[in-house]
Design an enzyme around this catalytic site. Structure first.
Site, PDB file in Angstrom:
ATOM      1  N   ALA A  67       7.691   1.533 -12.648  1.00  0.00           N
ATOM      2  CA  ALA A  67       7.969   1.224 -14.045  1.00  0.00           C
ATOM      3  C   ALA A  67       6.823   0.359 -14.576  1.00  0.00           C
ATOM      4  O   ALA A  67       6.126  -0.299 -13.802  1.00  0.00           O
ATOM      5  CB  ALA A  67       9.300   0.488 -14.151  1.00  0.00           C
ATOM      6  N   GLY A 110       9.566   2.630  -9.363  1.00  0.00           N
ATOM      7  CA  GLY A 110      10.198   3.670 -10.176  1.00  0.00           C
ATOM      8  C   GLY A 110       9.607   5.052  -9.922  1.00  0.00           C
ATOM      9  O   GLY A 110      10.290   6.065 -10.087  1.00  0.00           O
ATOM     10  N   GLU A 133       9.049  -3.628  -5.461  1.00  0.00           N
ATOM     11  CA  GLU A 133       9.583  -4.511  -6.512  1.00  0.00           C
ATOM     12  C   GLU A 133       9.785  -5.941  -6.033  1.00  0.00           C
ATOM     13  O   GLU A 133       9.641  -6.889  -6.795  1.00  0.00           O
ATOM     14  CB  GLU A 133      10.929  -3.972  -7.041  1.00  0.00           C
ATOM     15  CG  GLU A 133      10.830  -2.697  -7.859  1.00  0.00           C
ATOM     16  CD  GLU A 133      10.953  -1.422  -7.039  1.00  0.00           C
ATOM     17  OE1 GLU A 133      10.749  -1.480  -5.805  1.00  0.00           O
ATOM     18  OE2 GLU A 133      11.240  -0.369  -7.624  1.00  0.00           O
TER      19      GLU A 133
END
Ligand code: CAA
Length: 259
Positions: A67, A110, A133
């Site tokens: 992301a 993502g 992440e």
């Protein structure tokens, strides 16, 4: 719709539609607009009877590096709640036609979650998979803790999610995360070959079969078996089933029409 961050192509091979993520400078970081565009393209292809299988790909360097961190950096929890950025991702799961991820280079955060939401993954030898992440003091939010664990098991999923370590394409293959690893020059060709194999089957049976395999992820065995049985019986409502069995008996190649 004119797309800014993806390129679509329905002329690459009969019955195959291609979505190429196209933010190369940002390693295809998945911003909100890019995900909206993927959602729109998937809906369009799902409603196009000519399309029987969809491929999502990036470029040699990156499938997607996650992301878009720059877009998320200053957000509050309430912003995240209001924007609900993963809502658009649900379309990938809801797509009725098979979706294949053709992955090269970075497939992270993502990006890895996007690939795992697809039905099959073909990877180049240079692909790297990871859920980094944790290094940003967040955690996977689009299926990484769930789909990765179901695919590779608790030990490896826990290690990847808690340390952010990447695994190679070979390791991903050994762990059951992906379908095949091929040289970088041919990863898209291999994905196209796989898509063509799927596209030559009956689209009705493919849809019912895909639905049934996915059911195994969120149901108990009895419920899944019951669902499968209903879908099996449903196949007999199609002309394709008659054609498939007739062609077998007549020792010829079937011609499926998707009805
Ligand atoms: N978001 C925004 N921009 C990104 C990005 C991301 N996820 N990943 C890479 N970029 C940008 C970089 O900022 C850089 O831009 P500039 O040239 O403007 O500085 C450009 O892409 C190239 O990246 P690098 O210079 O960092 O390339 P590298 O080869 O040195 O490193 C990398 C490659 C290891 C993939 C590194 O870019 C990286 O670690 N990226 C972030 C990976 C990550 O943490 N992903 C998880 C995101 S959060 C998430 O995905 C949540 C979720 O569950 C959905």
């Amino acid at each position: 719709m004119a797309y800014e961050y993806i390129i679509t192509n329905t002329n690459i091979q009969p019955h195959i539609a291609l979505i190429q993520l196209n933010r190369p400078k940002e390693l295809n970081a998945l911003n909100l607009q890019l995900m909206q565009e993927i959602k729109h393209a998937l809906l369009e292809f799902d409603n196009n009877d000519e399309v029987r299988c969809i491929i999502i790909t990036g470029n040699e360097r990156a499938f997607a590096a996650g992301a878009d961190i720059k877009q998320m950096e200053s957000r509050t929890a309430i912003d995240m709640l209001k924007i609900d950025q993963f809502e658009t991702w649900d379309q990938i799961r809801k797509t009725k036609k098979p979706v294949i991820a053709a992955v090269s280079g970075f497939c992270l955060g993502g990006g890895c979650e996007l690939a795992m939401t697809c039905d099959m993954i073909v990877a180049s030898e240079t692909a790297k998979f990871g859920q980094p992440e944790i290094k940003l003091a967040i955690m996977p939010g689009a299926g990484g803790t769930q789909r990765l664990t179901k695919a590779v098991g608790k030990a490896l999923a826990m290690e990847m999610v808690l340390t952010g370590k990447f695994i190679s394409a070979e390791e991903a293959l050994d762990a059951g995360l992906i379908n095949r690893v091929v040289p970088e020059e041919v990863y898209l060709d291999e994905a196209l070959k796989l898509a063509a194999e799927v596209a030559q089957q009956s689209p009705v049976a493919v849809r019912l079969a895909k639905e049934s395999v996915l059911k195994a992820f969120d149901s108990g065995l009895q419920e899944g078996l019951y669902f499968e049985r209903k879908n099996f019986y449903m196949c007999f409502a199609s002309e394709d089933q008659k054609e498939g069995m007739k062609a077998f008996v007549e020792k010829r190649k079937p011609e499926f029409k998707g009805v």
